[in-house]
Write an enzyme that holds these catalytic residues in place. Structure first.
Site, PDB file in Angstrom:
ATOM      1  N   ASP A 140       0.804  -1.231   0.000  1.00 53.77           N
ATOM      2  CA  ASP A 140       0.000   0.000   0.000  1.00 53.77           C
ATOM      3  C   ASP A 140       0.832   1.273   0.000  1.00 53.77           C
ATOM      4  O   ASP A 140       0.401   2.316   0.515  1.00 53.77           O
ATOM      5  CB  ASP A 140      -0.966   0.020   1.210  1.00 53.77           C
ATOM      6  N   LYS A 188       1.829   2.249  -5.007  1.00 53.93           N
ATOM      7  CA  LYS A 188       2.411   1.731  -6.253  1.00 53.93           C
ATOM      8  C   LYS A 188       1.494   1.995  -7.444  1.00 53.93           C
ATOM      9  O   LYS A 188       1.945   2.364  -8.525  1.00 53.93           O
ATOM     10  CB  LYS A 188       2.670   0.212  -6.122  1.00 53.93           C
ATOM     11  N   GLY A 245      -4.430  -4.280  -3.863  1.00 55.34           N
ATOM     12  CA  GLY A 245      -5.447  -3.262  -4.129  1.00 55.34           C
ATOM     13  C   GLY A 245      -4.707  -1.997  -4.495  1.00 55.34           C
ATOM     14  O   GLY A 245      -4.108  -1.362  -3.640  1.00 55.34           O
ATOM     15  N   HIS A 246      -4.670  -1.669  -5.773  1.00 52.35           N
ATOM     16  CA  HIS A 246      -3.891  -0.522  -6.245  1.00 52.35           C
ATOM     17  C   HIS A 246      -4.855   0.596  -6.661  1.00 52.35           C
ATOM     18  O   HIS A 246      -5.652   0.423  -7.581  1.00 52.35           O
ATOM     19  CB  HIS A 246      -2.985  -0.949  -7.404  1.00 52.35           C
ATOM     20  N   GLN A 288       2.124  -5.911  -3.213  1.00 50.15           N
ATOM     21  CA  GLN A 288       2.591  -6.007  -1.822  1.00 50.15           C
ATOM     22  C   GLN A 288       3.876  -5.188  -1.636  1.00 50.15           C
ATOM     23  O   GLN A 288       4.054  -4.187  -2.296  1.00 50.15           O
ATOM     24  CB  GLN A 288       2.785  -7.475  -1.390  1.00 50.15           C
TER      25      GLN A 288
END
Ligand code: GDP
Ligand code: IMO
Ligand code: MG
Length: 424
Positions: free
Chosen positions: A13, A16, A40-41, A224
């Site tokens: 988080d 990225k 989750g981007h 990650q």
């Protein structure tokens, strides 16, 4: 031609997704190579929010190819949901999105196992995302997995699924005293998925090899962060893949020689979601304030993220294992109202001082961080677009990070929006 890899240097988080979206304009192909629906981007463009779990964060650039590599654990339901979400917003993925036929498929029994294993661990639970990541990678390594290519062969898939589900049901019923799952239901559901995903599926090894021959520029998008890497993170409180740059080669099938530049992303502070040691964690009101100001709630699970100070011991470790060339610091704006900012430069435990990130979780859990303090800038940075306009003390903070880590910071992010970025 320079191919670049972007990796998270903390516990995920780091921002990225936002950075990949910004960098994507200078590349031809954007590749996800490890992880899966646990990622989750988030991208925010003109107040519109996009969260990608499987689809690479370059997908909003219509002229780019986006590739989901073999190293991904591929959940077809999630993938198709993401595709549908994009097409509702008139974003086409036809002809520019590719899925490796070698990627392993996530099934409902992986998610069920993920939850049951966590429950059984009780107080020592990892705090996984519940997306079936660990069990799917376990099957892959145990050579019990089902790959995308197999999913597309109905008869073969049927036989293999039946046998696999029989084995899983023995676990569910005999070991976990839980309900079995029905292979017929999964078969029916996944045959529909197979048909829908088939236009995206291809031999991505060939696709990448041809791209390299054609001198295309490739951007590898890590998921990650290094501290969640299964080998180099805070094991067992990690994910199940190599989240450092070393994951690229096995995760997409290109030579390590094809990675020319490695960018490490770090927040101006630190966060972690899920269990596990976090030496610089800030308890109480101050931690709560940073969580609120930074919107630190998981993009995948919505869970509150734990917040802490910038940990240079951990970041130096992450930089080493990935061979990072330069840094991008995100969420500087979140520290705008901190009078004093702390940077951890070592850990003290049992009279011993650690400057290298220890493998022993006992040390990490019980150490006392050694802090260097810098004074905050107490000014709003969210509207800064030019490095000249960054407050002097904010620049001092960035220079301190550069000095302690030994790398240049090439960009600073000052807000979630695409345009809230400052080149240094
Ligand atoms: P990723 O998994 O590394 O892509 O990061 P996430 O998207 O899970 O989490 C980063 C969060 O911070 C998202 O909500 C972003 O919109 C937000 N974000 C990214 N950069 C910045 C920044 O510079 N400042 C602020 N305030 N928020 C940011
Ligand atoms: P992105 O790509 C933050 C964490 C989970 C848990 C541990 C194991 O958005 O940075 P898993 O479901 O992988 O078995 O969970 O890893 N985790 C993440 N934390 N960002 C992520 O991805 C994460 N993916 C997994 O919270 O602690
Ligand atoms: Mg995330």
């Amino acid at each position: 031609m320079t191919n670049t890899c972007v990796v998270g240097l903390q516990w995920g988080d780091e921002g990225k997704g936002k950075i990949i979206d910004i960098l994507a304009k200078d590349y031809d192909i954007i590749v996800r190579y490890q992880g899966g629906g646990n990622a989750g981007h988030t991208l925010i463009i003109d107040d519109e929010k996009f969260i990608f779990h499987l689809i690479p964060s370059g997908i909003l650039h219509p002229d780019k190819k986006c590739v989901i590599g073999n190293g991904i654990v591929f959940d077809p339901r999630l993938f198709l949901d993401e595709v549908a979400g994009l097409s509702k917003r008139n974003i086409s993925v036809n002809g520019n999105l590719f899925v490796s036929d070698r990627a392993h498929v996530v099934f409902p029994y992986h998610k069920k196992l993920d939850l049951l294993i966590e429950k059984q661990k009780g107080n020592s639970m990892i705090g996984t995302t519940g997306r079936g990541i660990g069990p799917c990678y376990t099957d892959k390594v145990a050579r019990d997995g089902i790959r995308v290519a197999e999913l597309l062969h109905k008869e073969h898939f049927k036989e293999k699924l039946k046998k696999t589900v029989e084995e899983k049901n023995r676990l569910f019923v005999d070991l976990y005293k839980d309900e079995p799952v029905s292979w017929e239901e999964i078969y029916e559901e996944y045959c529909v998925y197979a048909e829908k995903i088939s236009p995206f599926v291809c031999d991505t090894v060939d696709l990448m090899a041809k791209a390299i021959d054609d001198n295309k520029k490739i951007l590898f998008e890590g998921a990650q962060g290094a501290l969640l890497d299964v080998d180099f993170g805070t094991y067992p409180y990690t994910t199940s893949s190599n989240a450092s740059a070393g994951g690229v080669s096995p995760g997409i099938g290109v030579s390590p020689k094809q990675i020319h530049d490695i960018i490490g992303i770090t927040k101006a502070y630190a966060t972690r979601v899920g269990s596990g040691p976090f030496p610089t964690e800030i308890d109480g009101e101050q931690g709560e304030h940073i969580r609120k100001k930074g919107g630190e709630f998981g993009s995948t699970t919505g869970r509150p993220r734990r917040c802490g100070w910038f940990d240079a011991v951990a970041i130096r470790h992450s930089v080493r294992i990935s061979g990072v060339d330069s840094l991008i610091v995100t969420k500087l704006d979140v520290l705008d109202d901190q009078e004093t900012i702390r940077i951890c430069t070592g850990y003290k435990n049992d009279k011993k001082v650690y400057h290298n990130f220890p493998a022993d979780l006992d040390v990490l859990e019980n150490c006392e961080p050694i802090y260097e303090e810098v004074s905050g800038w107490m000014e709003d940075t969210s509207n800064v677009r030019d490095v000249k306009d960054l407050p002097g003390k904010a620049m001092d903070y960035i220079r301190t990070i550069e000095e302690i880590i030994g790398l240049k910071v090439k960009m600073v992010s000052v807000g979630p929006e695409r345009l809230q970025i400052v080149s240094i």
